[in-house]
Design an enzyme around this catalytic site. Structure first.
Site, PDB file in Angstrom:
ATOM      1  CG  HIS A 189      -4.193  -1.145  -0.723  1.00 13.40           C
ATOM      2  ND1 HIS A 189      -4.698   0.139  -0.744  1.00 13.40           N
ATOM      3  CD2 HIS A 189      -3.813  -1.379   0.560  1.00 13.40           C
ATOM      4  CE1 HIS A 189      -4.605   0.666   0.467  1.00 13.40           C
ATOM      5  NE2 HIS A 189      -4.074  -0.230   1.274  1.00 13.40           N
TER       6      HIS A 189
ATOM      7  CE  LYS B  71      -7.228   0.035   2.431  1.00 13.59           C
ATOM      8  NZ  LYS B  71      -7.606  -0.382   3.770  1.00 13.59           N
TER       9      LYS B  71
ATOM     10  CB  SER C  83      -0.938   0.003   1.215  1.00 20.14           C
ATOM     11  OG  SER C  83      -0.210  -0.068   2.426  1.00 20.14           O
TER      12      SER C  83
END
Length: 416
Positions: free
Chosen positions: A231, A262, A203
Protein backbone atom coordinates in the site's frame (compact mmCIF):
# COMPACT_ATOMS: atom_id res chain seq x y z
CA UNK A 1 -11.74 -66.11 -4.51
CA UNK A 2 -11.78 -62.82 -2.62
CA UNK A 3 -8.48 -61.38 -1.35
CA UNK A 4 -7.97 -61.94 2.38
CA UNK A 5 -8.11 -58.18 3.10
CA UNK A 6 -11.63 -58.03 1.62
CA UNK A 7 -12.77 -60.81 3.92
CA UNK A 8 -11.26 -59.26 7.03
CA UNK A 9 -12.34 -55.67 6.22
CA UNK A 10 -16.09 -55.25 5.77
CA UNK A 11 -17.18 -52.84 3.06
CA UNK A 12 -17.86 -49.26 4.16
CA UNK A 13 -21.49 -48.55 4.80
CA UNK A 14 -23.00 -46.01 2.38
CA UNK A 15 -25.19 -44.85 5.24
CA UNK A 16 -22.14 -43.96 7.35
CA UNK A 17 -20.71 -42.00 4.44
CA UNK A 18 -23.94 -40.06 3.97
CA UNK A 19 -24.13 -39.40 7.71
CA UNK A 20 -20.59 -37.98 7.71
CA UNK A 21 -21.48 -35.60 4.88
CA UNK A 22 -24.69 -34.56 6.64
CA UNK A 23 -22.82 -33.93 9.90
CA UNK A 24 -20.21 -31.84 8.10
CA UNK A 25 -22.90 -29.77 6.36
CA UNK A 26 -24.63 -29.12 9.67
CA UNK A 27 -21.39 -27.92 11.24
CA UNK A 28 -20.63 -25.63 8.29
CA UNK A 29 -24.16 -24.21 8.17
CA UNK A 30 -24.02 -23.47 11.89
CA UNK A 31 -20.75 -21.60 11.41
CA UNK A 32 -22.18 -19.62 8.50
CA UNK A 33 -25.31 -18.74 10.46
CA UNK A 34 -23.12 -17.41 13.26
CA UNK A 35 -21.42 -15.07 10.79
CA UNK A 36 -24.79 -13.83 9.52
CA UNK A 37 -26.15 -13.26 13.03
CA UNK A 38 -23.00 -11.30 14.00
CA UNK A 39 -23.54 -9.00 11.03
CA UNK A 40 -20.07 -9.78 9.62
CA UNK A 41 -21.18 -11.60 6.46
CA UNK A 42 -19.04 -10.49 3.53
CA UNK A 43 -20.98 -10.44 0.28
CA UNK A 44 -19.32 -10.02 -3.09
CA UNK A 45 -20.83 -7.46 -5.42
CA UNK A 46 -20.52 -8.22 -9.11
CA UNK A 47 -18.80 -5.59 -11.25
CA UNK A 48 -19.79 -5.68 -14.92
CA UNK A 49 -17.22 -3.20 -16.22
CA UNK A 50 -13.49 -2.59 -16.13
CA UNK A 51 -11.90 -1.29 -12.94
CA UNK A 52 -11.80 2.48 -12.61
CA UNK A 53 -13.14 5.52 -10.71
CA UNK A 54 -16.56 4.76 -12.21
CA UNK A 55 -17.87 1.23 -12.59
CA UNK A 56 -21.04 -0.68 -13.34
CA UNK A 57 -22.35 -2.92 -10.56
CA UNK A 58 -24.84 -5.72 -11.07
CA UNK A 59 -28.20 -4.69 -9.62
CA UNK A 60 -27.46 -0.95 -9.68
CA UNK A 61 -28.57 1.53 -12.30
CA UNK A 62 -26.07 3.74 -14.07
CA UNK A 63 -22.42 4.20 -13.24
CA UNK A 64 -21.22 3.99 -9.65
CA UNK A 65 -18.38 5.98 -8.10
CA UNK A 66 -15.78 3.47 -6.94
CA UNK A 67 -14.04 4.35 -3.66
CA UNK A 68 -12.95 0.92 -2.49
CA UNK A 69 -10.30 -0.22 -4.99
CA UNK A 70 -6.52 -0.36 -4.51
CA UNK A 71 -6.21 1.22 -7.96
CA UNK A 72 -4.17 4.06 -6.46
CA UNK A 73 -2.75 5.48 -9.69
CA UNK A 74 -5.76 4.70 -11.86
CA UNK A 75 -3.66 2.43 -14.10
CA UNK A 76 -5.83 -0.72 -14.00
CA UNK A 77 -7.66 0.35 -17.14
CA UNK A 78 -5.09 2.78 -18.57
CA UNK A 79 -5.12 2.28 -22.37
CA UNK A 80 -1.35 1.81 -22.60
CA UNK A 81 -1.30 -0.68 -19.73
CA UNK A 82 -4.15 -2.67 -21.31
CA UNK A 83 -2.48 -2.62 -24.73
CA UNK A 84 0.81 -3.84 -23.26
CA UNK A 85 -1.07 -6.83 -21.85
CA UNK A 86 -2.65 -7.55 -25.24
CA UNK A 87 0.74 -7.30 -26.96
CA UNK A 88 2.33 -9.67 -24.44
CA UNK A 89 -0.52 -12.16 -24.94
CA UNK A 90 -0.01 -12.11 -28.71
CA UNK A 91 3.77 -12.42 -28.44
CA UNK A 92 4.23 -14.81 -25.52
CA UNK A 93 0.92 -16.66 -25.27
CA UNK A 94 -1.35 -17.22 -22.29
CA UNK A 95 1.31 -18.77 -20.07
CA UNK A 96 4.12 -21.30 -19.62
CA UNK A 97 1.89 -24.10 -18.28
CA UNK A 98 4.27 -24.85 -15.43
CA UNK A 99 6.76 -23.49 -12.93
CA UNK A 100 9.88 -21.61 -13.92
CA UNK A 101 12.52 -24.18 -13.03
CA UNK A 102 10.73 -26.84 -15.13
CA UNK A 103 9.50 -25.00 -18.20
CA UNK A 104 11.95 -22.12 -18.01
CA UNK A 105 11.14 -18.45 -17.86
CA UNK A 106 10.67 -15.78 -20.48
CA UNK A 107 12.73 -12.69 -21.13
CA UNK A 108 9.66 -10.64 -20.22
CA UNK A 109 9.79 -11.97 -16.63
CA UNK A 110 13.50 -11.28 -16.33
CA UNK A 111 13.04 -7.75 -17.64
CA UNK A 112 10.34 -7.00 -15.08
CA UNK A 113 12.52 -8.37 -12.25
CA UNK A 114 15.42 -6.20 -13.43
CA UNK A 115 13.27 -3.09 -13.62
CA UNK A 116 11.69 -3.67 -10.19
CA UNK A 117 15.12 -4.10 -8.58
CA UNK A 118 16.20 -0.87 -10.26
CA UNK A 119 13.02 0.90 -9.16
CA UNK A 120 13.54 -0.04 -5.50
CA UNK A 121 17.33 0.47 -5.74
CA UNK A 122 18.06 -3.09 -4.58
CA UNK A 123 20.38 -5.74 -5.97
CA UNK A 124 17.88 -8.27 -7.29
CA UNK A 125 14.22 -9.27 -7.51
CA UNK A 126 12.13 -12.45 -7.63
CA UNK A 127 8.54 -12.60 -8.94
CA UNK A 128 5.69 -14.51 -7.30
CA UNK A 129 2.06 -15.19 -8.21
CA UNK A 130 1.01 -12.75 -5.46
CA UNK A 131 2.50 -10.80 -2.57
CA UNK A 132 0.73 -13.26 -0.28
CA UNK A 133 2.99 -15.90 -1.86
CA UNK A 134 6.02 -13.63 -1.49
CA UNK A 135 5.31 -13.30 2.24
CA UNK A 136 4.58 -17.02 2.55
CA UNK A 137 7.83 -17.89 0.81
CA UNK A 138 10.36 -15.63 2.53
CA UNK A 139 10.57 -16.34 6.25
CA UNK A 140 10.83 -20.14 6.08
CA UNK A 141 13.84 -19.82 3.79
CA UNK A 142 15.59 -16.94 5.56
CA UNK A 143 15.10 -17.87 9.22
CA UNK A 144 15.93 -21.02 11.19
CA UNK A 145 15.47 -22.17 14.80
CA UNK A 146 18.47 -20.16 15.93
CA UNK A 147 17.02 -16.89 14.57
CA UNK A 148 14.33 -14.47 15.80
CA UNK A 149 11.60 -12.58 13.97
CA UNK A 150 10.06 -9.46 15.54
CA UNK A 151 6.68 -8.60 14.05
CA UNK A 152 4.26 -5.68 14.53
CA UNK A 153 1.06 -7.05 16.06
CA UNK A 154 -1.08 -5.55 13.25
CA UNK A 155 0.95 -6.83 10.32
CA UNK A 156 -0.93 -8.15 7.29
CA UNK A 157 -2.40 -11.65 7.46
CA UNK A 158 0.03 -12.94 4.82
CA UNK A 159 2.99 -11.84 6.96
CA UNK A 160 1.51 -13.60 9.98
CA UNK A 161 0.94 -16.78 7.97
CA UNK A 162 4.46 -16.63 6.50
CA UNK A 163 6.01 -16.25 9.94
CA UNK A 164 4.02 -19.26 11.18
CA UNK A 165 5.77 -21.39 8.55
CA UNK A 166 9.27 -20.61 9.83
CA UNK A 167 10.94 -22.15 12.88
CA UNK A 168 12.46 -18.95 14.23
CA UNK A 169 11.68 -17.56 17.67
CA UNK A 170 8.61 -15.34 17.20
CA UNK A 171 8.25 -12.08 19.09
CA UNK A 172 5.38 -9.63 18.59
CA UNK A 173 5.70 -5.98 19.51
CA UNK A 174 2.87 -3.52 20.14
CA UNK A 175 1.61 -1.69 17.09
CA UNK A 176 4.20 0.89 15.98
CA UNK A 177 5.66 1.00 19.51
CA UNK A 178 9.41 1.65 19.37
CA UNK A 179 9.67 1.16 23.11
CA UNK A 180 8.16 -2.32 22.93
CA UNK A 181 10.22 -3.19 19.84
CA UNK A 182 13.40 -2.30 21.73
CA UNK A 183 12.36 -4.58 24.60
CA UNK A 184 11.78 -7.44 22.16
CA UNK A 185 15.15 -6.78 20.46
CA UNK A 186 16.85 -7.00 23.83
CA UNK A 187 15.03 -10.28 24.42
CA UNK A 188 16.30 -11.63 21.07
CA UNK A 189 19.97 -10.74 21.49
CA UNK A 190 21.04 -14.37 21.90
CA UNK A 191 19.64 -15.26 18.46
CA UNK A 192 21.94 -15.70 15.48
CA UNK A 193 19.96 -13.35 13.23
CA UNK A 194 17.17 -10.90 14.07
CA UNK A 195 14.62 -9.69 11.53
CA UNK A 196 12.23 -6.79 12.26
CA UNK A 197 9.07 -7.16 10.16
CA UNK A 198 6.51 -4.44 9.51
CA UNK A 199 4.03 -3.18 6.96
CA UNK A 200 5.23 0.08 5.48
CA UNK A 201 1.61 1.24 5.49
CA UNK A 202 -0.97 -0.70 7.49
CA UNK A 203 -3.81 -1.37 5.08
CA UNK A 204 -6.70 -1.36 7.55
CA UNK A 205 -5.79 1.92 9.28
CA UNK A 206 -3.76 3.86 6.73
CA UNK A 207 -1.00 4.63 9.23
CA UNK A 208 2.67 4.69 8.28
CA UNK A 209 5.26 2.65 10.17
CA UNK A 210 7.90 4.70 12.07
CA UNK A 211 10.70 3.42 9.87
CA UNK A 212 13.29 5.94 11.01
CA UNK A 213 13.01 4.73 14.59
CA UNK A 214 12.77 1.07 13.53
CA UNK A 215 15.94 1.34 11.46
CA UNK A 216 17.78 3.10 14.29
CA UNK A 217 16.86 0.33 16.73
CA UNK A 218 17.74 -2.37 14.21
CA UNK A 219 21.19 -0.87 13.73
CA UNK A 220 21.70 -0.55 17.48
CA UNK A 221 20.81 -4.20 18.10
CA UNK A 222 22.20 -5.75 14.92
CA UNK A 223 18.95 -6.62 13.18
CA UNK A 224 17.73 -6.67 9.58
CA UNK A 225 14.62 -4.73 8.52
CA UNK A 226 11.84 -6.05 6.27
CA UNK A 227 8.84 -4.04 5.03
CA UNK A 228 5.71 -4.97 3.09
CA UNK A 229 5.03 -2.12 0.68
CA UNK A 230 1.79 -3.20 -1.01
CA UNK A 231 0.00 0.00 0.00
CA UNK A 232 2.91 2.34 -0.71
CA UNK A 233 4.68 1.23 -3.90
CA UNK A 234 4.08 3.63 -6.76
CA UNK A 235 2.74 6.66 -4.92
CA UNK A 236 4.47 7.30 -1.56
CA UNK A 237 7.74 9.24 -1.62
CA UNK A 238 8.90 11.93 -4.01
CA UNK A 239 9.35 9.38 -6.83
CA UNK A 240 6.76 6.85 -5.69
CA UNK A 241 9.35 4.37 -4.41
CA UNK A 242 7.41 3.80 -1.21
CA UNK A 243 7.52 4.30 2.54
CA UNK A 244 11.28 3.93 2.79
CA UNK A 245 11.75 6.77 0.30
CA UNK A 246 9.09 8.89 2.02
CA UNK A 247 10.94 8.58 5.34
CA UNK A 248 14.47 8.73 3.92
CA UNK A 249 15.60 5.20 4.85
CA UNK A 250 15.94 3.42 1.49
CA UNK A 251 19.53 2.47 2.27
CA UNK A 252 18.62 1.19 5.75
CA UNK A 253 15.75 -1.20 4.85
CA UNK A 254 17.17 -4.52 3.70
CA UNK A 255 14.24 -6.49 2.23
CA UNK A 256 11.06 -5.25 0.53
CA UNK A 257 8.02 -7.25 -0.54
CA UNK A 258 5.34 -5.65 -2.66
CA UNK A 259 2.64 -6.26 -5.25
CA UNK A 260 1.79 -5.69 -8.89
CA UNK A 261 -1.89 -6.02 -8.04
CA UNK A 262 -2.54 -2.53 -6.70
CA UNK A 263 -0.86 0.63 -8.02
CA UNK A 264 1.28 -1.16 -10.64
CA UNK A 265 -1.48 -2.21 -13.02
CA UNK A 266 -3.86 -3.93 -10.62
CA UNK A 267 -3.77 -7.43 -12.13
CA UNK A 268 -1.84 -9.89 -9.96
CA UNK A 269 1.66 -10.82 -8.88
CA UNK A 270 4.06 -9.98 -6.09
CA UNK A 271 7.79 -9.82 -5.58
CA UNK A 272 10.72 -9.63 -3.19
CA UNK A 273 13.65 -7.25 -3.70
CA UNK A 274 16.81 -7.36 -1.65
CA UNK A 275 20.38 -8.68 -1.52
CA UNK A 276 21.27 -10.95 -4.43
CA UNK A 277 22.30 -13.93 -2.23
CA UNK A 278 18.84 -13.86 -0.61
CA UNK A 279 17.07 -13.75 -3.99
CA UNK A 280 19.26 -16.59 -5.28
CA UNK A 281 18.38 -18.69 -2.22
CA UNK A 282 14.67 -17.97 -2.65
CA UNK A 283 14.85 -19.26 -6.21
CA UNK A 284 16.29 -22.51 -4.83
CA UNK A 285 14.07 -23.06 -1.81
CA UNK A 286 11.02 -20.80 -1.68
CA UNK A 287 8.06 -23.16 -2.00
CA UNK A 288 5.45 -20.73 -3.45
CA UNK A 289 8.00 -19.83 -6.15
CA UNK A 290 9.09 -23.40 -6.90
CA UNK A 291 5.58 -24.86 -7.02
CA UNK A 292 3.48 -22.11 -8.63
CA UNK A 293 3.13 -21.37 -12.33
CA UNK A 294 4.98 -18.42 -13.77
CA UNK A 295 3.04 -15.18 -13.92
CA UNK A 296 0.96 -15.00 -17.14
CA UNK A 297 2.71 -12.88 -19.80
CA UNK A 298 -0.23 -10.42 -20.13
CA UNK A 299 0.09 -9.65 -16.41
CA UNK A 300 3.84 -9.12 -16.75
CA UNK A 301 3.43 -6.95 -19.84
CA UNK A 302 0.83 -4.75 -18.15
CA UNK A 303 2.96 -4.36 -15.01
CA UNK A 304 6.02 -3.44 -17.07
CA UNK A 305 4.12 -0.67 -18.85
CA UNK A 306 2.67 0.62 -15.57
CA UNK A 307 6.19 0.76 -14.13
CA UNK A 308 7.45 2.59 -17.22
CA UNK A 309 4.71 5.20 -16.89
CA UNK A 310 5.62 5.69 -13.25
CA UNK A 311 9.33 5.99 -14.00
CA UNK A 312 8.65 8.53 -16.73
CA UNK A 313 6.78 10.93 -14.43
CA UNK A 314 5.79 11.23 -10.78
CA UNK A 315 2.96 13.66 -11.60
CA UNK A 316 0.18 11.09 -11.13
CA UNK A 317 1.49 10.00 -7.74
CA UNK A 318 1.98 13.56 -6.53
CA UNK A 319 -1.59 14.52 -7.46
CA UNK A 320 -2.95 12.13 -4.84
CA UNK A 321 -1.86 14.13 -1.80
CA UNK A 322 -4.23 17.04 -2.42
CA UNK A 323 -7.15 14.72 -3.23
CA UNK A 324 -6.53 12.68 -0.09
CA UNK A 325 -6.52 15.74 2.15
CA UNK A 326 -9.64 17.13 0.43
CA UNK A 327 -11.57 14.01 1.48
CA UNK A 328 -10.09 13.78 4.98
CA UNK A 329 -10.65 17.46 5.78
CA UNK A 330 -14.27 17.49 4.57
CA UNK A 331 -15.16 14.26 6.40
CA UNK A 332 -13.58 15.46 9.64
CA UNK A 333 -15.44 18.76 9.39
CA UNK A 334 -18.68 16.81 8.90
CA UNK A 335 -18.09 14.99 12.20
CA UNK A 336 -16.71 11.64 11.06
CA UNK A 337 -13.66 9.99 12.65
CA UNK A 338 -11.02 9.16 10.04
CA UNK A 339 -8.12 6.91 11.05
CA UNK A 340 -4.59 7.11 9.66
CA UNK A 341 -2.85 10.22 8.44
CA UNK A 342 -2.33 11.69 4.98
CA UNK A 343 -2.63 8.33 3.22
CA UNK A 344 -5.21 7.57 0.50
CA UNK A 345 -6.53 4.77 2.72
CA UNK A 346 -9.13 6.67 4.74
CA UNK A 347 -10.93 4.43 7.25
CA UNK A 348 -14.24 5.92 8.41
CA UNK A 349 -14.43 4.48 11.93
CA UNK A 350 -17.88 3.26 13.01
CA UNK A 351 -17.22 0.53 15.58
CA UNK A 352 -20.31 -1.58 14.95
CA UNK A 353 -20.08 -4.26 12.24
CA UNK A 354 -23.76 -4.21 11.32
CA UNK A 355 -23.74 -0.40 11.07
CA UNK A 356 -20.74 -0.50 8.72
CA UNK A 357 -22.50 -3.01 6.49
CA UNK A 358 -25.81 -1.12 6.44
CA UNK A 359 -24.13 2.20 5.69
CA UNK A 360 -22.14 0.67 2.84
CA UNK A 361 -25.37 -0.71 1.33
CA UNK A 362 -27.04 2.70 1.62
CA UNK A 363 -24.03 4.38 0.04
CA UNK A 364 -24.37 2.09 -2.98
CA UNK A 365 -28.00 3.20 -3.38
CA UNK A 366 -26.64 6.76 -3.55
CA UNK A 367 -24.20 5.77 -6.30
CA UNK A 368 -21.02 5.35 -4.22
CA UNK A 369 -19.30 1.95 -3.92
CA UNK A 370 -17.62 1.40 -0.53
CA UNK A 371 -17.32 -1.68 1.67
CA UNK A 372 -17.75 -2.23 5.40
CA UNK A 373 -14.83 -3.96 7.14
CA UNK A 374 -15.42 -6.04 10.26
CA UNK A 375 -13.99 -8.98 12.21
CA UNK A 376 -11.90 -10.99 11.38
CA UNK A 377 -10.48 -8.50 8.84
CA UNK A 378 -10.23 -5.91 11.63
CA UNK A 379 -10.45 -6.37 15.43
CA UNK A 380 -13.86 -6.69 17.07
CA UNK A 381 -15.31 -3.29 17.91
CA UNK A 382 -13.18 -1.61 15.20
CA UNK A 383 -15.54 -1.93 12.24
CA UNK A 384 -15.18 0.73 9.61
CA UNK A 385 -15.82 1.70 6.01
CA UNK A 386 -12.45 1.92 4.32
CA UNK A 387 -12.42 4.60 1.63
CA UNK A 388 -9.57 4.61 -0.86
CA UNK A 389 -8.71 7.67 -2.91
CA UNK A 390 -7.34 7.22 -6.44
CA UNK A 391 -5.45 9.61 -8.65
CA UNK A 392 -8.24 8.99 -11.17
CA UNK A 393 -10.87 10.57 -8.89
CA UNK A 394 -11.83 14.16 -9.65
CA UNK A 395 -12.53 16.77 -6.99
CA UNK A 396 -16.21 16.47 -7.92
CA UNK A 397 -16.08 12.70 -7.31
CA UNK A 398 -14.64 13.28 -3.84
CA UNK A 399 -17.23 15.93 -2.99
CA UNK A 400 -20.04 13.61 -4.09
CA UNK A 401 -18.64 10.79 -1.93
CA UNK A 402 -18.54 13.09 1.11
CA UNK A 403 -22.13 14.23 0.47
CA UNK A 404 -23.28 10.59 0.33
CA UNK A 405 -21.51 9.87 3.63
CA UNK A 406 -23.17 12.85 5.30
CA UNK A 407 -26.62 11.82 4.07
CA UNK A 408 -26.11 8.21 5.15
CA UNK A 409 -24.44 9.19 8.43
CA UNK A 410 -27.42 11.37 9.38
CA UNK A 411 -29.82 8.55 8.59
CA UNK A 412 -28.01 6.21 10.98
CA UNK A 413 -27.28 8.82 13.65
CA UNK A 414 -23.52 8.84 13.12
CA UNK A 415 -23.32 12.60 12.45
CA UNK A 416 -25.69 15.43 13.21
Amino acid sequence: MLPLRCVLTPPASPRRGHAAVADARAILESELEGIRVAGTWKGERIITSKQGPRINVDGSRGTILNFCANNYLGLSSHPEVVQAGVDALNTYGAGLSSVRFICGTQDLHKELERRLAEFHEREDCILYASCFDANAGLFEVLLGPEDAVLSDELNHASIIDGIRLCRAKRLRYKHMSLEDLEARLQEAQSSRMRLVVTDGVFSMDGDVAPLEGICALAERYGALVFIDECHATGFLGARGRGTDELLGVMDRVHIVNSTLGKALGGAAGGYTVGPKPLIDLLRQRSRPYLFSNSLPPPVVGSALRALELLLASSHIAQSMAAKTMRFRDQMTEAGFTIAGSAHPICPVMLGDARLASLMADDMLKLGVYVVGFSFPVVPKGKARIRVQISAAHSDQDIDRCVEAFIQTGRKHGVVA
